[in-house]
Motif scaffolding. Structure first.
Motif, PDB file in Angstrom:
ATOM      1  N   ASP A  61      79.888  49.336 -36.763  1.00 43.71           N
ATOM      2  CA  ASP A  61      80.808  49.995 -37.686  1.00 43.71           C
ATOM      3  C   ASP A  61      80.175  50.196 -39.056  1.00 43.71           C
ATOM      4  N   ARG A  62      79.563  49.135 -39.562  1.00 45.03           N
ATOM      5  CA  ARG A  62      78.989  49.178 -40.899  1.00 45.03           C
ATOM      6  C   ARG A  62      77.876  50.217 -40.982  1.00 45.03           C
ATOM      7  N   GLU A  63      77.043  50.303 -39.961  1.00 45.08           N
ATOM      8  CA  GLU A  63      75.937  51.263 -39.964  1.00 45.08           C
ATOM      9  C   GLU A  63      76.454  52.695 -39.964  1.00 45.08           C
ATOM     10  N   VAL A  64      77.516  52.948 -39.203  1.00 48.18           N
ATOM     11  CA  VAL A  64      78.108  54.288 -39.175  1.00 48.18           C
ATOM     12  C   VAL A  64      78.656  54.649 -40.553  1.00 48.18           C
ATOM     13  N   PHE A  65      79.364  53.712 -41.168  1.00 50.06           N
ATOM     14  CA  PHE A  65      79.950  53.955 -42.487  1.00 50.06           C
ATOM     15  C   PHE A  65      78.859  54.244 -43.519  1.00 50.06           C
ATOM     16  N   VAL A  66      77.807  53.428 -43.535  1.00 46.49           N
ATOM     17  CA  VAL A  66      76.714  53.623 -44.504  1.00 46.49           C
ATOM     18  C   VAL A  66      76.020  54.962 -44.282  1.00 46.49           C
TER      19      VAL A  66
END
Length: 251
Positions: free
Chosen positions: A104-109
């Motif tokens: 999730d975090r990688e997609v958001f960044v």
């Protein structure tokens, strides 16, 4: 957009964990053009995720997305990409490729980085169309391009779109080979290497000219091909100046 159902479903579930992100529509990786345009016009997405394979077969879809909706950011997802594939993806307008497994975090960044990147901002395209032949629009287009390049230090491309009566190749005393017509004919397969063979540099700007010899035959390309070429060009220049004919034909 993708073909691998399990991969797309997995990525979709991952995206659902990202706040304020919705995936309203999933299309095949190479959808019919009318279907792609309808989706972009209906949902107005800021970001489109595109499944990418090791051969980069979906990159032309990225070009069509950017042509149909110039403000849209395209982010790839799939297997870990090589440096060569990443560089090729950039040429076609794919801002980044997310390797599996997706977090999730990688997609958001990746989304935040892509939409805030200066490279995703639209570059100015200015077209001059004369009311009638001989009214001076070609002179104005040339002077504007020259001023931007030499007085304001902009990286400028001057495109000659008047295929039947342009004075530009005579003013520059240059009969280009290939011409802008050849560039349009390969618009769906442009690369940095091929682009450098298509342009000619003079007076501090890059040029894409018609030939001195005129043809009355109907060109073998469409207005969509012209937009594809412009989409490729605008990512490489501060400004693109186009000299249009007095009559536009959508062939």
């Amino acid at each position: 957009l993708g073909t691998n159902t399990s991969n797309v479903d997995y990525f979709h579930r991952c995206c659902l964990g990202v706040r304020d992100l919705s995936i309203p529509h999933i299309l095949d990786i190479k959808p019919p053009l009318h279907q792609l345009v309808r989706m972009l016009n209906t949902h107005l997405p800021q970001v489109v995720f595109l499944e990418v394979d090791e051969q980069g077969q979906s990159f032309q879809t990225a070009v069509d997305i950017i042509v149909a909706a110039p403000g849209t950011v395209v982010i790839g997802f799939g297997p870990e990409a090589s440096d060569e594939l990443l560089a090729e993806a950039k040429e076609f307008g794919v801002e980044d490729i997310l390797p599996a497994p997706y977090m999730d975090r990688e997609v958001f960044v990746a989304i935040q980085k892509a939409i805030k990147s200066p490279e995703t901002q639209r570059r100015p395209v200015v077209a001059f169309q004369p009311a009638t032949g001989g009214c001076g629009s070609s002179t104005i287009a040339l002077n504007v391009a020259s001023a931007l390049a030499n007085q304001f230090n902009r990286k400028v491309l001057l495109v000659d779109a008047d295929l039947r009566s342009s004075p530009l190749p005579f003013w520059f005393n240059h009969d280009p080979e290939p011409t802008v017509v050849q560039a349009l004919e390969v618009c769906d397969n442009l690369s940095e290497k091929l682009w450098k063979k298509m342009i000619w540099t003079d007076r501090g700007m890059d040029l894409m000219l018609t030939g001195r010899r005129r043809s009355s035959a109907t060109p073998g390309f469409s207005s969509w091909d012209f937009l594809r070429m412009l989409s490729f060009a605008t990512r490489r220049y501060d400004s693109v100046i186009i000299d249009l004919p007095e009559v536009l034909e959508d062939v």
